[in-house]
Design a protein around this motif. Sequence first.
Motif, PDB file in Angstrom:
ATOM      1  N   GLU A   9       1.208  -1.326   0.327  1.00 11.43           N
ATOM      2  CA  GLU A   9       0.266   0.106   0.130  1.00 11.43           C
ATOM      3  C   GLU A   9       1.019   0.776   0.384  1.00 11.43           C
ATOM      4  O   GLU A   9       0.493   2.432  -0.674  1.00 11.43           O
ATOM      5  CB  GLU A   9      -0.887  -0.070   1.350  1.00 11.43           C
TER       6      GLU A   9
ATOM      7  N   GLN B  50       2.063   1.753  -3.191  1.00  9.93           N
ATOM      8  CA  GLN B  50       1.045   2.191  -4.422  1.00  9.93           C
ATOM      9  C   GLN B  50       0.478   3.656  -4.179  1.00  9.93           C
ATOM     10  O   GLN B  50       1.115   4.328  -4.955  1.00  9.93           O
ATOM     11  CB  GLN B  50      -0.380   1.829  -4.538  1.00  9.93           C
ATOM     12  N   VAL B  51       1.015   4.208  -2.769  1.00  6.77           N
ATOM     13  CA  VAL B  51       0.700   5.902  -2.467  1.00  6.77           C
ATOM     14  C   VAL B  51       2.268   6.657  -3.047  1.00  6.77           C
ATOM     15  O   VAL B  51       2.275   7.480  -3.713  1.00  6.77           O
ATOM     16  CB  VAL B  51       0.863   5.764  -1.167  1.00  6.77           C
TER      17      VAL B  51
ATOM     18  N   MET C 213       1.734   7.051  -7.048  1.00  5.53           N
ATOM     19  CA  MET C 213       1.107   7.356  -7.269  1.00  5.53           C
ATOM     20  C   MET C 213       1.480   9.460  -7.129  1.00  5.53           C
ATOM     21  O   MET C 213       0.921  10.035  -7.929  1.00  5.53           O
ATOM     22  CB  MET C 213      -0.376   7.293  -6.675  1.00  5.53           C
ATOM     23  N   HIS C 214       2.009   9.237  -5.820  1.00  2.09           N
ATOM     24  CA  HIS C 214       2.941  10.422  -5.795  1.00  2.09           C
ATOM     25  C   HIS C 214       4.096  11.145  -7.014  1.00  2.09           C
ATOM     26  O   HIS C 214       3.722  12.190  -8.105  1.00  2.09           O
ATOM     27  CB  HIS C 214       3.289  10.750  -4.302  1.00  2.09           C
TER      28      HIS C 214
ATOM     29  N   LYS D 240       4.331   9.366  -9.725  1.00  2.00           N
ATOM     30  CA  LYS D 240       3.051  10.264 -11.209  1.00  2.00           C
ATOM     31  C   LYS D 240       3.075  11.047 -11.660  1.00  2.00           C
ATOM     32  O   LYS D 240       2.554  12.095 -12.252  1.00  2.00           O
ATOM     33  CB  LYS D 240       1.754   8.561 -11.123  1.00  2.00           C
ATOM     34  N   ALA D 241       2.042  11.818  -9.966  1.00  2.00           N
ATOM     35  CA  ALA D 241       1.902  13.088 -10.111  1.00  2.00           C
ATOM     36  C   ALA D 241       3.221  13.849 -10.740  1.00  2.00           C
ATOM     37  O   ALA D 241       2.852  15.114 -11.040  1.00  2.00           O
ATOM     38  CB  ALA D 241       1.572  13.416  -8.094  1.00  2.00           C
ATOM     39  N   ASN D 242       4.370  13.882 -10.063  1.00  2.27           N
ATOM     40  CA  ASN D 242       5.680  14.605 -10.309  1.00  2.27           C
ATOM     41  C   ASN D 242       5.984  14.795 -11.352  1.00  2.27           C
ATOM     42  O   ASN D 242       6.097  14.881 -11.857  1.00  2.27           O
ATOM     43  CB  ASN D 242       6.878  13.976  -9.460  1.00  2.27           C
TER      44      ASN D 242
ATOM     45  N   MET E 295       3.898  13.592 -14.097  1.00  2.00           N
ATOM     46  CA  MET E 295       2.687  14.812 -14.667  1.00  2.00           C
ATOM     47  C   MET E 295       2.827  16.080 -14.416  1.00  2.00           C
ATOM     48  O   MET E 295       3.119  16.942 -16.158  1.00  2.00           O
ATOM     49  CB  MET E 295       1.336  14.551 -14.112  1.00  2.00           C
ATOM     50  N   ARG E 296       3.653  16.425 -13.792  1.00  2.00           N
ATOM     51  CA  ARG E 296       4.143  17.908 -13.429  1.00  2.00           C
ATOM     52  C   ARG E 296       5.318  18.447 -14.476  1.00  2.00           C
ATOM     53  O   ARG E 296       5.743  19.572 -15.119  1.00  2.00           O
ATOM     54  CB  ARG E 296       4.691  18.510 -12.033  1.00  2.00           C
TER      55      ARG E 296
ATOM     56  N   ASP F 197       6.244  16.830 -17.016  1.00  2.00           N
ATOM     57  CA  ASP F 197       6.200  16.750 -18.927  1.00  2.00           C
ATOM     58  C   ASP F 197       5.048  17.627 -18.911  1.00  2.00           C
ATOM     59  O   ASP F 197       5.897  18.184 -19.892  1.00  2.00           O
ATOM     60  CB  ASP F 197       5.063  15.490 -18.703  1.00  2.00           C
ATOM     61  N   ALA F 198       4.374  18.424 -18.202  1.00  2.46           N
ATOM     62  CA  ALA F 198       3.520  19.254 -18.354  1.00  2.46           C
ATOM     63  C   ALA F 198       4.439  21.035 -18.516  1.00  2.46           C
ATOM     64  O   ALA F 198       4.110  22.137 -19.860  1.00  2.46           O
ATOM     65  CB  ALA F 198       2.171  19.735 -16.955  1.00  2.46           C
TER      66      ALA F 198
ATOM     67  N   ILE G   8       0.664   0.890 -10.781  1.00  2.62           N
ATOM     68  CA  ILE G   8      -0.055   1.489  -9.353  1.00  2.62           C
ATOM     69  C   ILE G   8      -0.807   0.553  -9.532  1.00  2.62           C
ATOM     70  O   ILE G   8      -1.289   0.038  -8.095  1.00  2.62           O
ATOM     71  CB  ILE G   8      -0.757   2.800  -9.416  1.00  2.62           C
TER      72      ILE G   8
ATOM     73  N   HIS H 168      -1.018  24.644 -20.690  1.00  2.00           N
ATOM     74  CA  HIS H 168      -0.974  23.502 -21.035  1.00  2.00           C
ATOM     75  C   HIS H 168      -0.298  23.350 -19.641  1.00  2.00           C
ATOM     76  O   HIS H 168       0.237  22.198 -18.119  1.00  2.00           O
ATOM     77  CB  HIS H 168      -0.230  23.385 -21.996  1.00  2.00           C
ATOM     78  N   ILE H 169       0.677  24.183 -18.988  1.00  2.00           N
ATOM     79  CA  ILE H 169       1.241  23.882 -18.008  1.00  2.00           C
ATOM     80  C   ILE H 169       0.864  23.500 -16.994  1.00  2.00           C
ATOM     81  O   ILE H 169       0.285  23.112 -15.597  1.00  2.00           O
ATOM     82  CB  ILE H 169       2.295  24.993 -17.646  1.00  2.00           C
TER      83      ILE H 169
ATOM     84  N   GLY I 287      -1.883  21.227 -16.776  1.00  2.20           N
ATOM     85  CA  GLY I 287      -0.655  19.885 -15.957  1.00  2.20           C
ATOM     86  C   GLY I 287      -0.522  19.952 -14.418  1.00  2.20           C
ATOM     87  O   GLY I 287      -0.696  18.397 -13.467  1.00  2.20           O
ATOM     88  N   TYR I 288      -0.596  20.662 -13.946  1.00  6.03           N
ATOM     89  CA  TYR I 288      -0.128  21.332 -12.543  1.00  6.03           C
ATOM     90  C   TYR I 288      -1.425  20.693 -11.987  1.00  6.03           C
ATOM     91  O   TYR I 288      -1.544  19.982 -10.914  1.00  6.03           O
ATOM     92  CB  TYR I 288       0.229  22.619 -11.790  1.00  6.03           C
TER      93      TYR I 288
ATOM     94  N   ALA J  75      -1.655  16.609 -11.840  1.00  3.29           N
ATOM     95  CA  ALA J  75      -0.994  16.212 -10.267  1.00  3.29           C
ATOM     96  C   ALA J  75      -1.386  16.503  -9.769  1.00  3.29           C
ATOM     97  O   ALA J  75      -1.139  15.717  -8.816  1.00  3.29           O
ATOM     98  CB  ALA J  75       0.362  17.572 -10.932  1.00  3.29           C
TER      99      ALA J  75
ATOM    100  N   GLN K 257      -3.885  14.323  -8.956  1.00  3.74           N
ATOM    101  CA  GLN K 257      -3.158  12.334  -9.116  1.00  3.74           C
ATOM    102  C   GLN K 257      -2.956  13.192  -7.176  1.00  3.74           C
ATOM    103  O   GLN K 257      -2.449  12.050  -6.673  1.00  3.74           O
ATOM    104  CB  GLN K 257      -2.408  12.911 -10.191  1.00  3.74           C
ATOM    105  N   ASP K 258      -2.032  14.056  -6.500  1.00  3.44           N
ATOM    106  CA  ASP K 258      -1.292  13.802  -5.387  1.00  3.44           C
ATOM    107  C   ASP K 258      -2.914  13.472  -4.574  1.00  3.44           C
ATOM    108  O   ASP K 258      -2.641  12.715  -3.385  1.00  3.44           O
ATOM    109  CB  ASP K 258      -1.305  15.428  -5.146  1.00  3.44           C
TER     110      ASP K 258
ATOM    111  N   ALA L 161      -3.567  10.230  -3.976  1.00  4.12           N
ATOM    112  CA  ALA L 161      -3.056   9.306  -3.516  1.00  4.12           C
ATOM    113  C   ALA L 161      -2.779   9.266  -2.220  1.00  4.12           C
ATOM    114  O   ALA L 161      -2.886   8.356  -1.489  1.00  4.12           O
ATOM    115  CB  ALA L 161      -1.600   9.686  -3.925  1.00  4.12           C
TER     116      ALA L 161
END
Lengths: 212, 332
Positions: free
Chosen positions: A82, A85-86, A89-90, A92-94, A96-97, A99-100, A159, B261-262, B265-266, B269, B272-273, B276
């Motif tokens: 678990e 998994q968490v 997920m975090h 993945k969020a980083n 995503m930031r 990549d954005a 995940i 887009h930035i 994206g935030y 994210a 997503q956080d 989680a």
Amino acid sequence: MSVINGVLTSNQVLPAELEDTDQPAGTGSVAASLLPDPTTQLLATGDPASMMAALMIRTAQDERDLSRQTENTESAIQDQQEKAQVTAMHQKANEMRMDAVMTGAMGMAAGALSVAGSACDKDSGEARMLDANSKLWGTGRDILTQVGKADEQDADGNIAAFEHAAAHAGRAASQAYDSERDAQKLLDSAVDFYKEYSSALGQAKSAAIQRT
Amino acid sequence: MTVGAVRMSPIVAAPLPAQSTPASGNGTLLPTPGTSTGEACNDAMTMLYTVMSEQGSLQMKNGETSVDAQRTARDAANEEENQALAREQKADGDGSKGFFASVGGLVHDVSSDVLKLHLVSAVRDADSDVVAAANSPNFWKDVEFGATKVAEVAAIVGSVAESVATFGAGSVGAVAVTALVLSSASMAESDCHVLERCGVSAKAAMYIDVGCSLAAAAVGGYGAATSSAEKLGTLATAAKAVGSAMQTADGAAAMVSGGAHIRNGYFAADAQDASADATHAEARQESIQQVMNMLLDGIKDASESNKRALQSLQGAMQTNAQSLVVAGGRIA
């Protein structure tokens, strides 16, 4: 309950002392006793019923301890999965930031170069150079977007794998807990059996004494 | 006798014996029930019985305390999960205003304040509306979508204008219009799926989309191959200017789209956080619930086991008493 040998004058062991009343199920701790194990004493009595009861008790105790150990291990695995998994997920969020920021910045760079190119004479080499650079950055942005999507798919897969493993460990822990409860019931039954047996034996001895 | 002397001396209250002091302060003169001391408990078995009984009560009390503590922890985890879910919904843009709603709200607030001559309120409302729009995920989604579409349209129009500039004024009309129509049709189909909504299958729509793109490219290529420098005229010059303007619009829209887009994206994210965190809180709740169930089972087992132990001890005490009676009878 602590061991209370010596209360009875005979070599019989009180059935109550065979039980672990101070051990709530699931705590996993075993109190160390300075006195000898009652089941060992029962096994040495020579009485078949007592020996059978002792064997049953020992088997149930072993099964219960094993189940408790399995349950602790599976619970630890579940916690670990678990947490993983968490963490995924975090992570993945980083990503995503990141990549954005990367794709957005590249898109902005492509747009800025395009604007700069439009300000120049169309037939000049500078305009062509800026236009080509704009297209290059735009292509880079598209590639990075696709790579980011693929990374997100990978992260989602990880995940899901962690979630599945945690659920599996949870089910195993639950089964082990049920086994532990069953072993505890078996232990109680064995103790009850021995209690009935010792009581009947005591009554028979008492009747014999009264007869003589 | 010292009766007179006794009466003459000051009366001092004699200290009460320790045993008669009410331990619980509820006014009783008897000792607290359950204490394993005193003359009533001088028998070893009785003392043992009392100790076991006390131990059982203590176990029950400890169990209740543990369950209460776990319940508090579970409630805290539940609250954390709710907060995380609320953050996730906010980052997803649930209930947030889109581009047109934000701009419309801004215009409405400012215009109504200005009409009432509340200039300070107008500035304040404008500020709060702008901040709300900047923190609204749907606003930025709309901005990105709109900017991307503007960039696409500008790119198509710009490319057609470029073709016109290259072909010249002669045969440019038919060729340019054809290329523009085909290209626009392809874009409309790929973005809005018009054909699919009209009942055409997805596969057929895809082939038509690709066909339009290829045809637009072919028409453009044909025009480029058959054009010559002499055909350039006034229209070509104008087309060139339009092409430059469209390229500027394309670039500007791409920059806006990149910035949006930035921001999007935030927001994604952040969602997503929050997801989680909600997962973590949910797992904690389940874990605490398991521990609570185990504690309750343990308390129940301990209670039953303690009861059995007390019954066994009671039986032993009875046997002991019977043996004493028998032995006494035999001696007599």
